[in-house]
Design a protein around this motif. Structure first.
Motif, PDB file in Angstrom:
ATOM      1  N   ALA A   1       0.829  -1.204   0.000  1.00 56.76           N
ATOM      2  CA  ALA A   1       0.000   0.000   0.000  1.00 56.76           C
ATOM      3  C   ALA A   1       0.866   1.257   0.000  1.00 56.76           C
ATOM      4  CB  ALA A   1      -0.926  -0.013   1.214  1.00 56.76           C
ATOM      5  N   GLU A   2       1.952   1.231   0.761  1.00 60.19           N
ATOM      6  CA  GLU A   2       2.864   2.375   0.788  1.00 60.19           C
ATOM      7  C   GLU A   2       3.474   2.634  -0.583  1.00 60.19           C
ATOM      8  OE1 GLU A   2       5.715   1.455   3.767  1.00 60.19           O
ATOM      9  OE2 GLU A   2       4.307   1.676   5.443  1.00 60.19           O
ATOM     10  N   ILE A   3       3.842   1.573  -1.281  1.00 62.71           N
ATOM     11  CA  ILE A   3       4.424   1.722  -2.620  1.00 62.71           C
ATOM     12  C   ILE A   3       3.399   2.330  -3.569  1.00 62.71           C
ATOM     13  CG2 ILE A   3       5.289   0.438  -4.627  1.00 62.71           C
ATOM     14  CD1 ILE A   3       6.548  -1.529  -2.612  1.00 62.71           C
ATOM     15  N   LEU A   4       2.162   1.844  -3.513  1.00 61.21           N
ATOM     16  CA  LEU A   4       1.121   2.361  -4.396  1.00 61.21           C
ATOM     17  C   LEU A   4       0.830   3.833  -4.110  1.00 61.21           C
ATOM     18  CD1 LEU A   4      -1.362  -0.669  -4.379  1.00 61.21           C
ATOM     19  CD2 LEU A   4       0.090   0.082  -6.274  1.00 61.21           C
ATOM     20  N   GLU A   5       0.773   4.184  -2.837  1.00 60.12           N
ATOM     21  CA  GLU A   5       0.513   5.582  -2.473  1.00 60.12           C
ATOM     22  C   GLU A   5       1.655   6.487  -2.917  1.00 60.12           C
ATOM     23  OE1 GLU A   5      -0.090   5.105   1.666  1.00 60.12           O
ATOM     24  OE2 GLU A   5      -2.204   4.477   1.476  1.00 60.12           O
TER      25      GLU A   5
ATOM     26  N   GLY B   1       1.459   7.443  -6.424  1.00 57.63           N
ATOM     27  CA  GLY B   1       0.391   8.352  -6.799  1.00 57.63           C
ATOM     28  C   GLY B   1      -0.978   7.742  -6.878  1.00 57.63           C
ATOM     29  N   ALA B   2      -1.155   6.571  -6.306  1.00 64.07           N
ATOM     30  CA  ALA B   2      -2.473   5.941  -6.344  1.00 64.07           C
ATOM     31  C   ALA B   2      -3.483   6.824  -5.618  1.00 64.07           C
ATOM     32  CB  ALA B   2      -2.413   4.573  -5.691  1.00 64.07           C
ATOM     33  N   LEU B   3      -4.643   7.007  -6.219  1.00 61.07           N
ATOM     34  CA  LEU B   3      -5.661   7.852  -5.624  1.00 61.07           C
ATOM     35  C   LEU B   3      -6.440   7.131  -4.528  1.00 61.07           C
ATOM     36  CD1 LEU B   3      -7.056   9.547  -8.878  1.00 61.07           C
ATOM     37  CD2 LEU B   3      -5.346  10.424  -7.259  1.00 61.07           C
TER      38      LEU B   3
END
Length: 242
Positions: A189-193, A196-198
């Motif tokens: 989740a940290e990598i996705l955020e 730039g994951a919304l």
């Protein structure tokens, strides 16, 4: 001192060489005939083993796959499969295996003076003794033969009444596995955020909510004696198999 008659690797190679058509100068018809011969021998009488040998092997197999609310190795007639197989299509292993069994029995008499056989021990004593020999060639060989006899085609002399195919297999997640899953989920989740994951959605990690590699897979490690594949997922036993 244990004599290294037969390693797990050589046993697997011997089985492959015996029942693999590509490794034999015979075809599937001859292999099928050998299996049928073993099936005819199984359960009728002891083809190779003595009654004492068979009794001890039966007791060992019954601890490897015990009887509970489902049938175990004893009900599936695994010892008859082992006896028939060693007398027929695994005959090249018979001498070494019986020598290993003799050493197993000698070690037992040393630990339990006055005891006639492994089969005569209580179940608790049997388990205690097997814990001390579970890395020996005899035990590893017997464990593999037990699995073959439990789950092989009934036509090959084991798996009586297809009992091995009726076993109910269950599992429970270890707390460490769940903790690792949550850790990896959080890092993902940290990598996705950071990318730039919304919106990032995480499903709850609870028991038996996901399938993982710990289910039905192989142990990984650097030593062939204690693992099946290396750190690159390459088989220790078969070259170039990943």
């Amino acid at each position: 001192m244990e004599r290294d008659y037969l390693s797990r690797r050589s046993l697997l190679q011997a089985i492959a060489a015996t029942i693999g058509a590509a490794a034999l100068p015979v075809g599937w018809a001859e292999i099928a005939e050998a299996a049928r011969a073993a099936a005819q021998l199984a359960g009728a009488k002891w083809s190779l083993l003595s009654a004492v040998e068979a009794s001890d092997i039966d007791a060992v197999t019954a601890q490897i796959i015990p009887t509970d609310d489902t049938p175990g190795a004893r009900e599936a007639g695994v010892v008859y499969f082992i006896d028939a197989a060693l007398a027929t299509f695994l005959s090249q292993l018979a001498g070494d295996y019986r020598a290993q069994l003799a050493e197993f029995q000698a070690a037992l008499r040393k630990q339990y003076p006055g005891v006639a056989s492994f089969a005569s021990l209580t179940s608790e004593q049997q388990v205690e003794h097997l814990r001390g020999v579970d890395r020996t060639t005899f035990f590893e060989t017997t464990r593999l033969l037990t699995l073959l006899g439990m789950f092989a085609l009934p036509a090959c002399g084991g798996n009586r009444d297809a009992m091995g195919w009726k076993l109910r297999v269950t599992y429970r997640d270890h707390p460490d596995d769940l903790a690792n899953a949550r850790f990896l989920q959080d890092r993902g989740a940290e990598i996705l955020e950071a990318a730039g994951a919304l919106r990032v959605t995480k499903a709850p990690v609870t028991e038996q909510t996901s399938s993982m590699h710990l289910l039905g897979t192989c142990r990984m490690g650097n030593e062939p004696a204690t693992s099946v594949v290396d750190k690159y997922h390459r088989s220790h036993d078969v070259p170039n198999l990943f």
